[in-house]
Design a protein around this motif. Structure first.
Motif, short mmCIF file in Angstrom:
data_model
loop_
_atom_site.label_atom_id
_atom_site.label_comp_id
_atom_site.label_asym_id
_atom_site.label_seq_id
_atom_site.Cartn_x
_atom_site.Cartn_y
_atom_site.Cartn_z
N LEU A 205 28.25 64.33 130.62
CA LEU A 205 27.69 62.96 130.64
C LEU A 205 28.84 62.74 128.93
N CYS A 206 29.07 63.48 127.84
CA CYS A 206 29.29 62.65 127.17
C CYS A 206 31.30 62.53 127.45
N PHE A 207 31.44 63.46 128.35
CA PHE A 207 33.40 62.83 129.32
C PHE A 207 32.81 61.94 129.61
N LYS A 208 31.45 61.34 130.12
CA LYS A 208 31.59 60.10 130.75
C LYS A 208 31.64 58.40 129.49
N VAL A 209 30.46 59.08 128.80
CA VAL A 209 30.44 58.07 127.13
C VAL A 209 31.50 58.37 126.48
N GLY A 210 32.57 58.65 126.33
CA GLY A 210 33.87 58.82 125.56
C GLY A 210 33.25 59.67 124.45
N ALA A 211 32.43 60.93 124.29
CA ALA A 211 32.15 61.41 122.99
C ALA A 211 33.34 61.74 122.48
N ALA A 212 33.71 62.68 121.02
CA ALA A 212 34.29 63.39 121.22
C ALA A 212 33.69 64.88 121.09
N PRO A 213 34.16 66.25 121.12
CA PRO A 213 35.62 66.00 121.88
C PRO A 213 36.08 65.57 122.87
N PHE A 214 34.94 65.15 123.18
CA PHE A 214 36.08 64.89 125.17
C PHE A 214 36.65 63.26 125.67
N HIS A 215 37.02 63.17 124.34
CA HIS A 215 37.44 61.36 124.63
C HIS A 215 38.66 61.52 124.54
N PHE A 216 38.66 62.32 124.75
CA PHE A 216 40.91 62.35 125.10
C PHE A 216 41.77 61.20 126.17
N TRP A 217 40.33 61.10 126.78
CA TRP A 217 41.28 60.14 127.69
C TRP A 217 40.60 58.56 127.81
N THR A 218 39.73 58.62 126.68
CA THR A 218 39.97 57.05 126.62
C THR A 218 40.59 56.58 126.27
N PRO A 219 41.95 56.57 124.59
CA PRO A 219 41.98 55.77 124.47
C PRO A 219 43.89 54.85 125.62
N ASP A 220 44.26 56.08 125.73
CA ASP A 220 45.24 56.08 127.32
C ASP A 220 44.86 55.18 128.12
N VAL A 221 43.12 54.95 128.46
CA VAL A 221 43.11 54.89 129.97
C VAL A 221 42.97 53.25 129.41
N TYR A 222 42.21 52.71 128.75
CA TYR A 222 41.72 51.63 127.51
C TYR A 222 42.97 50.83 127.43
N GLU A 223 43.94 51.13 127.00
CA GLU A 223 45.10 51.30 126.93
C GLU A 223 46.02 50.37 127.55
N GLY A 224 46.34 51.73 129.21
CA GLY A 224 46.99 50.99 130.21
C GLY A 224 46.16 50.22 130.73
N SER A 225 44.80 50.16 131.04
CA SER A 225 44.37 49.75 132.03
C SER A 225 44.24 47.81 131.95
N PRO A 226 44.81 47.47 133.28
CA PRO A 226 44.22 45.94 132.61
C PRO A 226 42.95 45.08 131.59
N THR A 227 43.62 44.22 130.88
CA THR A 227 42.62 44.41 129.32
C THR A 227 41.32 43.24 130.09
N LEU A 228 40.93 42.98 130.88
CA LEU A 228 40.21 42.85 131.64
C LEU A 228 38.69 43.68 132.22
N ILE A 229 39.77 44.26 132.62
CA ILE A 229 39.12 45.77 132.72
C ILE A 229 38.71 47.08 132.12
N THR A 230 39.22 46.95 130.99
CA THR A 230 39.27 47.45 129.72
C THR A 230 37.90 47.24 129.07
N ALA A 231 37.68 46.00 129.12
CA ALA A 231 36.10 45.44 128.37
C ALA A 231 35.70 45.52 129.74
N PHE A 232 35.40 45.52 130.50
CA PHE A 232 33.99 45.85 131.57
C PHE A 232 33.24 46.97 131.16
N MET A 233 34.98 48.23 131.19
CA MET A 233 34.61 49.75 130.49
C MET A 233 34.00 50.02 128.86
#
Length: 462
Positions: A205-233
């Motif tokens: 669950l910490c992976f899914k909500v982006g809590a550290a230290p399981f957060h390392f996917w969050t910045p790259d995924v949020y930055e690379g995704s289309p902005t509207l999709i990032t807002a949704f996520m």
């Protein structure tokens, strides 16, 4: 249940509209469908129905409240999508449909009463998001975000599923009430499989909500995704993740809080410091919002660490404040990206003179995210801190206040750029539908901050 049925059927209707090239009807039909789903959800308020479908689902006030905020957030985000997906592809109906399928999984996540339904809802949401992250097939960053999200999501799903399997092995049930009863009946000499399962579920669950230290996917995924999709996520998906997290621990694991609470305390502190300190060094507004979302996950964990009857209300208030402020931030970012082609802080220079309305609503959003009084964000932090203090976790609140002070620095960077730095860039145009979403969200932020009784007078959600 009617809400879930409407949201599940709506994307199929949209696919048929796309098949017959009726793209102009996609957004109006989506808005009407989501409003109908919201209406049916609100009608269930205070109905106190028992679990249905062999105790698989429970549509109580908790479910209604979080279904409502996720539907409203999705509605506001989709209202910003006019002309957005057309720039990516001609198959617009598929994009709307995938977002709504993800929302259907989210409704299951906030209404489950059985661990199998938690897993089903989570996977419906996640598979849709893997596609949405890479929806811009011609953009390498979008493809990279999709691949990273898929790999990390599959990895975290393995932890979660293994944890659920161990819980079942120990308790012989997936039902939340049955698991609670088993825990109550075995206060001592508990099966080691059970404790291992709880830890694995926390990791998943910490992976899914982006809590550290399981957060390392969050910045790259949020930055690379289309902005509207990032807002949704960063809004709808995060809200659903914490609602699912809270329901499981408040119903089934509250009697063994002494076991899992120290672990979550450590995760909370790490999440706060990683999110805020890393956000300080970002030069991209979008990436700053990504790290900011990690820090807000830390604040939301307060409600679970200090688990009580008021935790559901605290998460609801904080998630509402965070969602509407983030929607404003991403909407303004979307306009800046589309018209200036950049998401750096320098792109916001002089925005106070170029477009006072945009600067005003973005200022309100930044103040709310920073937790400044008279905004909804302040009320969210207040209830989180109050809940922790009531559980005598003073040191945790002190660390959180320090992090809140740190966050003021990078949020105010945007405000300083808008009002105290000059720019020769042209004025930004704001379409009418953007004005509605931004105005509504900013007004809601101020109203909740000034008149918090609107949301604080709700009955306890758990």
């Amino acid at each position: 249940m009617t809400t879930l049925i409407i949201i599940a059927v709506l994307p199929i209707v949209l696919l048929y509209l796309g098949l017959f090239k009726a793209n102009k009807l996609l957004l109006p039909v989506t808005i009407i469908g989501l409003l109908a789903a919201l209406g049916t959800a609100i009608m269930k308020w205070n109905s106190y129905d028992a679990p249905i479908y062999h105790d698989m689902m429970l549509f109580d006030n908790f479910s209604v409240a979080f279904s409502g905020i996720t539907i409203v957030s999705t509605l506001l985000i989709l209202m910003l999508s006019k002309g957005y997906f057309e720039k990516i592809s001609h198959n617009v109906a598929e994009y709307f449909a995938i977002i709504l399928f993800s929302l259907a999984g989210i409704i299951v996540m906030v209404s489950y009463y059985n661990l199998t339904m938690l897993f089903v809802g989570l996977e419906i949401m996640s598979v849709s998001l893997y596609i949405l992250a890479g929806i811009n097939k011609k953009d390498f960053a979008s493809n990279e975000a999709s691949l990273k999200y898929f790999l990390m999501g599959a990895f975290s799903t393995g932890f979660l599923l293994f944890g659920i399997a161990l819980i079942y092995g120990a308790t012989h049930s997936f039902n939340l009430a049955a698991i609670r009863d088993w825990v109550t009946a075995h206060p001592r000499n508990m099966d080691p499989l059970f404790h291992t399962g709880v830890v694995l579920i926390i990791i998943g669950l910490c992976f899914k909500v982006g809590a550290a230290p399981f957060h390392f996917w969050t910045p790259d995924v949020y930055e690379g995704s289309p902005t509207l999709i990032t807002a949704f996520m960063s809004t709808v998906v995060k809200t659903a993740g914490f609602a699912a997290f809270l329901r499981l621990f408040s119903v089934s694991f509250i009697s063994i809080a002494d076991f899992w609470m120290p672990t979550l305390m450590v995760i909370t502190v790490i999440t706060l410091f990683v999110g805020n300190l890393t956000a300080l060094y970002q030069h991209s507004f979008k990436r700053m919002l990504a790290f900011s979302s990690i820090s807000h996950a830390g604040y939301l964990l307060f409600a679970i660490v200090a688990l009580s009857a008021a935790s559901g209300n605290a998460v609801f208030i904080y998630a509402t404040a965070y969602s509407i402020a983030s929607i404003i931030a991403f909407a303004v970012l979307l306009l800046v990206q589309q018209q200036l082609g950049s998401d750096s802080f320098e792109s916001f220079n002089g925005l106070g003179r170029r477009n006072p309305f945009l600067a005003l609503v973005l200022t309100i959003a930044m103040l709310s995210l920073a937790g400044i009084p008279l905004t909804a964000g302040f009320m969210g932090k207040f209830f989180m801190f109050y809940g922790a203090l009531s559980r005598f976790q003073v040191w945790l609140v002190i660390l959180a206040v320090v992090n809140a002070i740190i966050s003021i620095f990078y949020y105010f960077r945007v405000i300083i750029a808008m009002y105290f730095r000059s720019s020769e860039q042209t004025a930004l145009e704001v379409p009418g539908y953007y004005q509605f979403v931004l105005g509504f969200s900013a007004l809601a932020t101020l109203v909740i901050g000034i008149y918090p009784a609107i949301v604080t007078n709700l009955p306890n959600l758990i």
